[in-house]
Design a protein around this motif. Structure first.
Motif, mmCIF file in Angstrom:
data_model
loop_
_atom_site.group_PDB
_atom_site.id
_atom_site.type_symbol
_atom_site.label_atom_id
_atom_site.label_comp_id
_atom_site.label_asym_id
_atom_site.label_seq_id
_atom_site.Cartn_x
_atom_site.Cartn_y
_atom_site.Cartn_z
ATOM 1 N N GLY A 7 0.849 -1.200 0.000
ATOM 2 C CA GLY A 7 0.000 0.000 0.000
ATOM 3 C C GLY A 7 0.876 1.239 0.000
ATOM 4 O O GLY A 7 1.144 1.832 1.052
ATOM 5 N N LEU A 8 1.345 1.604 -1.208
ATOM 6 C CA LEU A 8 2.317 2.704 -1.323
ATOM 7 C C LEU A 8 1.607 3.964 -1.815
ATOM 8 O O LEU A 8 2.001 4.563 -2.818
ATOM 9 C CB LEU A 8 3.445 2.290 -2.279
ATOM 10 N N GLY A 9 0.537 4.357 -1.123
ATOM 11 C CA GLY A 9 -0.256 5.525 -1.529
ATOM 12 C C GLY A 9 0.257 6.806 -0.892
ATOM 13 O O GLY A 9 1.459 6.962 -0.643
ATOM 14 N N ASN A 10 -0.674 7.715 -0.614
ATOM 15 C CA ASN A 10 -0.300 9.038 -0.079
ATOM 16 C C ASN A 10 0.495 8.948 1.217
ATOM 17 O O ASN A 10 1.402 9.737 1.449
ATOM 18 C CB ASN A 10 -1.566 9.873 0.178
ATOM 19 N N MET A 11 0.125 8.000 2.058
ATOM 20 C CA MET A 11 0.814 7.846 3.346
ATOM 21 C C MET A 11 1.950 6.826 3.233
ATOM 22 O O MET A 11 3.093 7.073 3.628
ATOM 23 C CB MET A 11 -0.180 7.363 4.420
ATOM 24 N N GLY A 12 1.616 5.650 2.691
ATOM 25 C CA GLY A 12 2.565 4.535 2.664
ATOM 26 C C GLY A 12 3.849 4.848 1.914
ATOM 27 O O GLY A 12 4.935 4.411 2.325
ATOM 28 N N VAL A 31 -1.343 -2.311 -5.663
ATOM 29 C CA VAL A 31 -2.110 -2.780 -6.816
ATOM 30 C C VAL A 31 -2.011 -1.787 -7.978
ATOM 31 O O VAL A 31 -2.386 -2.107 -9.105
ATOM 32 C CB VAL A 31 -3.602 -3.048 -6.454
ATOM 33 N N VAL A 32 -1.513 -0.596 -7.707
ATOM 34 C CA VAL A 32 -1.311 0.406 -8.766
ATOM 35 C C VAL A 32 0.180 0.431 -9.146
ATOM 36 O O VAL A 32 1.041 0.693 -8.298
ATOM 37 C CB VAL A 32 -1.758 1.805 -8.264
ATOM 38 N N PHE A 64 -3.532 0.393 3.734
ATOM 39 C CA PHE A 64 -4.593 0.296 2.737
ATOM 40 C C PHE A 64 -5.699 1.318 3.032
ATOM 41 O O PHE A 64 -5.794 1.838 4.147
ATOM 42 C CB PHE A 64 -5.197 -1.114 2.750
ATOM 43 N N HIS A 69 -10.008 -4.052 2.524
ATOM 44 C CA HIS A 69 -8.755 -4.363 1.816
ATOM 45 C C HIS A 69 -7.824 -5.190 2.713
ATOM 46 O O HIS A 69 -7.140 -6.088 2.239
ATOM 47 C CB HIS A 69 -8.040 -3.076 1.387
ATOM 48 N N THR A 93 -6.454 2.922 8.735
ATOM 49 C CA THR A 93 -7.508 3.219 9.708
ATOM 50 C C THR A 93 -8.707 2.347 9.365
ATOM 51 O O THR A 93 -9.297 2.500 8.289
ATOM 52 C CB THR A 93 -7.917 4.704 9.634
ATOM 53 N N VAL A 118 -2.406 5.671 12.403
ATOM 54 C CA VAL A 118 -1.585 6.869 12.642
ATOM 55 C C VAL A 118 -2.429 8.129 12.569
ATOM 56 O O VAL A 118 -3.499 8.145 11.973
ATOM 57 C CB VAL A 118 -0.459 6.985 11.590
ATOM 58 N N THR A 122 -0.421 13.441 5.705
ATOM 59 C CA THR A 122 0.668 13.175 4.761
ATOM 60 C C THR A 122 1.921 13.973 5.134
ATOM 61 O O THR A 122 3.039 13.510 4.897
ATOM 62 C CB THR A 122 0.245 13.511 3.315
ATOM 63 N N LYS A 168 -7.668 5.713 17.961
ATOM 64 C CA LYS A 168 -7.706 6.593 16.789
ATOM 65 C C LYS A 168 -9.115 7.166 16.566
ATOM 66 O O LYS A 168 -9.289 8.372 16.398
ATOM 67 C CB LYS A 168 -7.239 5.790 15.572
ATOM 68 N N LEU A 240 -11.734 12.159 4.843
ATOM 69 C CA LEU A 240 -11.119 11.241 5.809
ATOM 70 C C LEU A 240 -11.815 11.340 7.161
ATOM 71 O O LEU A 240 -12.013 10.334 7.842
ATOM 72 C CB LEU A 240 -9.625 11.550 5.953
ATOM 73 N N LYS A 243 -14.957 9.392 6.932
ATOM 74 C CA LYS A 243 -14.647 7.955 7.012
ATOM 75 C C LYS A 243 -14.447 7.534 8.472
ATOM 76 O O LYS A 243 -15.003 6.542 8.930
ATOM 77 C CB LYS A 243 -13.383 7.654 6.204
HETATM 78 P P1 NAD Z 1 -4.270 5.970 -0.448
HETATM 79 O O1 NAD Z 1 -5.540 5.565 -1.109
HETATM 80 O O2 NAD Z 1 -3.477 7.092 -1.001
HETATM 81 O O3 NAD Z 1 -3.273 4.693 -0.370
HETATM 82 C C1 NAD Z 1 -3.692 3.368 -0.204
HETATM 83 C C2 NAD Z 1 -2.920 2.518 -1.187
HETATM 84 O O4 NAD Z 1 -3.228 1.140 -0.968
HETATM 85 C C3 NAD Z 1 -3.285 2.815 -2.644
HETATM 86 O O5 NAD Z 1 -2.095 3.138 -3.371
HETATM 87 C C4 NAD Z 1 -3.912 1.511 -3.146
HETATM 88 O O6 NAD Z 1 -3.658 1.258 -4.518
HETATM 89 C C5 NAD Z 1 -3.231 0.503 -2.231
HETATM 90 N N1 NAD Z 1 -3.915 -0.780 -2.107
HETATM 91 C C6 NAD Z 1 -5.228 -1.044 -1.919
HETATM 92 N N2 NAD Z 1 -5.434 -2.382 -1.813
HETATM 93 C C7 NAD Z 1 -4.215 -2.957 -1.933
HETATM 94 C C8 NAD Z 1 -3.765 -4.321 -1.912
HETATM 95 N N3 NAD Z 1 -4.597 -5.343 -1.707
HETATM 96 N N4 NAD Z 1 -2.438 -4.555 -2.072
HETATM 97 C C9 NAD Z 1 -1.564 -3.537 -2.270
HETATM 98 N N5 NAD Z 1 -1.938 -2.234 -2.303
HETATM 99 C C10 NAD Z 1 -3.241 -1.953 -2.132
HETATM 100 O O7 NAD Z 1 -4.639 6.238 1.081
HETATM 101 P P2 NAD Z 1 -3.737 7.006 2.164
HETATM 102 O O8 NAD Z 1 -4.120 8.434 2.200
HETATM 103 O O9 NAD Z 1 -2.326 6.593 2.000
HETATM 104 O O10 NAD Z 1 -4.336 6.370 3.502
HETATM 105 C C11 NAD Z 1 -4.033 5.028 3.889
HETATM 106 C C12 NAD Z 1 -4.713 4.771 5.218
HETATM 107 O O11 NAD Z 1 -4.226 5.698 6.193
HETATM 108 C C13 NAD Z 1 -6.235 4.927 5.180
HETATM 109 O O12 NAD Z 1 -6.798 3.915 5.963
HETATM 110 C C14 NAD Z 1 -6.460 6.307 5.786
HETATM 111 O O13 NAD Z 1 -7.714 6.417 6.424
HETATM 112 C C15 NAD Z 1 -5.316 6.387 6.793
HETATM 113 N N6 NAD Z 1 -4.864 7.757 7.105
HETATM 114 C C16 NAD Z 1 -4.696 8.654 6.110
HETATM 115 C C17 NAD Z 1 -4.271 9.948 6.427
HETATM 116 C C18 NAD Z 1 -4.070 10.986 5.343
HETATM 117 O O14 NAD Z 1 -3.910 12.186 5.687
HETATM 118 N N7 NAD Z 1 -4.026 10.611 4.074
HETATM 119 C C19 NAD Z 1 -4.041 10.297 7.761
HETATM 120 C C20 NAD Z 1 -4.187 9.332 8.756
HETATM 121 C C21 NAD Z 1 -4.607 8.055 8.415
#
Ligand code: NAD
Length: 292
Positions: A7-12, A31-32, A64, A69, A93, A118, A122, A168, A240, A243
Motif C-alpha cells: 500500500g504505497l499511496g499518499n501515506m505509505g 495494486v497500482v 490500505f 482491503h 484506519t 496513525v 501526509t 484513533k 477522511l 470515514k
Molecule cells: P491511499 O488511497 O493514497 O493509499 C492506499 C494505497 O493502498 C493505494 O495506493 C492503493 O492502490 C493501495 N492498495 C489497496 N489495496 C491494496 C492491496 N490489496 N495490495 C496492495 N496495495 C493496495 O490512502 P492514504 O491516504 O495513503 O491512507 C491510507 C490509510 O491511512 C487509510 O486507511 C487512511 O484512512 C489512513 N490515514 C490517512 C491519512 C491521510 O492524511 N491521508 C491520515 C491518517 C490516516
C-alpha cells in the motif's frame, strides 16, 4: 530486519521511504503500478505480487484505504506466503471489529500482529512525525517500536488488539465534536456582532481554548497558517474525517454507548462530505453554520 510494505499511496509511500532512509531493506507492493515505480525511485525494491513481497520478510506493514482491503489481503494467501512468526502491522484506519478479526486471522496463521493506525496526515508521514496508536501483544510492540520511531514521533501502546484503532477513532470523534462546537461559536459570535479576531482572542486564552481554536481555527485570519486562512487546503480532509466518524458510529452502535454528539458529528460530516468539499480541510464545515 527485512520489511515488506504493502500500500504505497499518499501515506505509505512516505513511510516506506523513511524506512529505507533509516537503512532498512524494504520490498514494496501496490495494486497500482505507478505507486510501485514511484517508490522504486525512493529505494523500495519492487515486488511482483503481495505474496512475493512477504515471503522473506520479518515484518509486513499494510497501509490500505479500508478494512475490507486488509481482511481481503489477510484472507487470500498473504498470511500463508509469509514465514511463520512474521510480524504483521496494519497501519490503515479500519473498524475496531475488523482489526480484531485481522489479528485473529494472522494469529491463527502463526504470526504476530499489531493494529497501528496513525495521525499526522501526509505531512507527518513525509517528515516522519506521525503519532502511532498501537494495539497488540507487548512482544510484538517491542519488536515494532524501532520502526515506529523511524516513521513517527509519538508512539502509544494502547493495549490488546483493536485498541490502537479504538484510540484513533475516539480521538477523531472528540476532535470532530470540538470542531463543530468551535465553528458554531464563531458563527453565533458573528451573528451577535463579534469580530473573528475578538472571539479568537477570548477563546484562545479562556476555558474554551483547544486545538480547534488555536491551531485549526475555522475562520480565516486569526491563525495565518491554519487551513481556513489558506482556502481550507488540508490539513485533514473532510472525506477522511467522514470515514473515521463512520467507524466511530459503528463502534458507538456495537458498544451501545449513548454518544449523541458523536452520532451528530457523524451525520454532519457525512452530509458535508460532497464532491466539492471532501478534499477541503474538515474545519470548512463552518460554512454550514454561517448565514448566506
Ligand atoms: P491511499 O488511497 O493514497 O493509499 C492506499 C494505497 O493502498 C493505494 O495506493 C492503493 O492502490 C493501495 N492498495 C489497496 N489495496 C491494496 C492491496 N490489496 N495490495 C496492495 N496495495 C493496495 O490512502 P492514504 O491516504 O495513503 O491512507 C491510507 C490509510 O491511512 C487509510 O486507511 C487512511 O484512512 C489512513 N490515514 C490517512 C491519512 C491521510 O492524511 N491521508 C491520515 C491518517 C490516516
Amino acid at each position: 530486519m527485512k520489511i515488506a510494505f504493502l500500500g504505497l499511496g499518499n501515506m505509505g509511500s512516505h513511510m516506506a521511504r523513511n524506512l529505507v532512509g533509516a537503512g532498512y531493506s524494504v520490498k514494496g507492493f501496490d495494486v497500482v503500478d505507478t505507486a510501485i515505480k514511484n517508490s522504486a525511485d525512493d529505494g523500495v525494491a519492487p515486488a511482483e505480487t503481495a505474496e512475493d513481497a512477504v515471503t522473506d520478510a520479518d515484518v509486513v506493514i499494510t497501509m490500505f484505504p479500508a478494512g475490507k482491503h486488509v481482511l481481503e489481503a489477510y484472507s487470500s494467501g498473504l498470511l500463508a506466503a509469509a514465514q511463520p512468526g512474521t510480524l504483521f502491522i496494519d497501519s490503515s484506519t479500519i473498524a475496531v471489529d475488523d482489526a480484531v478479526e485481522a489479528a485473529k486471522l494472522a494469529n491463527n496463521a502463526g504470526h504476530l500482529t499489531l493494529d497501528a493506525p496513525v495521525s499526522g496526515g501526509t505531512a507527518g508521514a513525509e517528515k516522519g512525525t506521525l503519532t502511532f496508536m498501537v494495539g497488540g501483544r507487548q512482544d510484538a510492540f517491542d519488536k515494532a517500536k524501532p520502526l515506529f520511531e523511524v516513521m513517527g514521533r509519538q508512539i502509544v501502546h494502547a493495549g490488546e488488539s483493536g485498541t490502537g484503532q479504538a484510540a484513533k477513532i475516539v480521538n477523531n470523534m472528540a476532535l470532530a465534536i470540538n470542531t463543530i462546537g468551535t465553528a458554531e461559536a464563531f458563527a453565533l459570535g458573528e451573528n451577535l456582532g463579534l469580530s473573528n479576531q475578538t472571539l479568537y482572542d477570548v477563546m484562545s486564552t479562556s476555558a474554551a481554548q483547544s486545538w480547534a481554536v488555536t491551531t485549526n481555527c475555522p475562520v480565516p485570519g486569526p491563525v495565518p497558517e491554519s487551513p481556513s486562512s489558506n482556502d481550507y487546503r488540508p490539513g485533514f480532509a473532510t472525506g477522511l474525517m467522514a470515514k473515521d466518524l463512520n467507524l466511530a458510529r459503528e463502534a458507538i452502535e456495537s458498544t451501545n454507548t449513548p454518544a449523541d454528539f458523536g452520532l451528530a458529528a457523524y451525520r454532519a460530516y457525512t452530509e458535508f462530505n460532497a464532491e466539492d468539499t471532501s478534499g477541503k480541510d474538515f474545519s470548512a464545515i463552518i460554512a454550514t453554520k454561517q448565514k448566506g
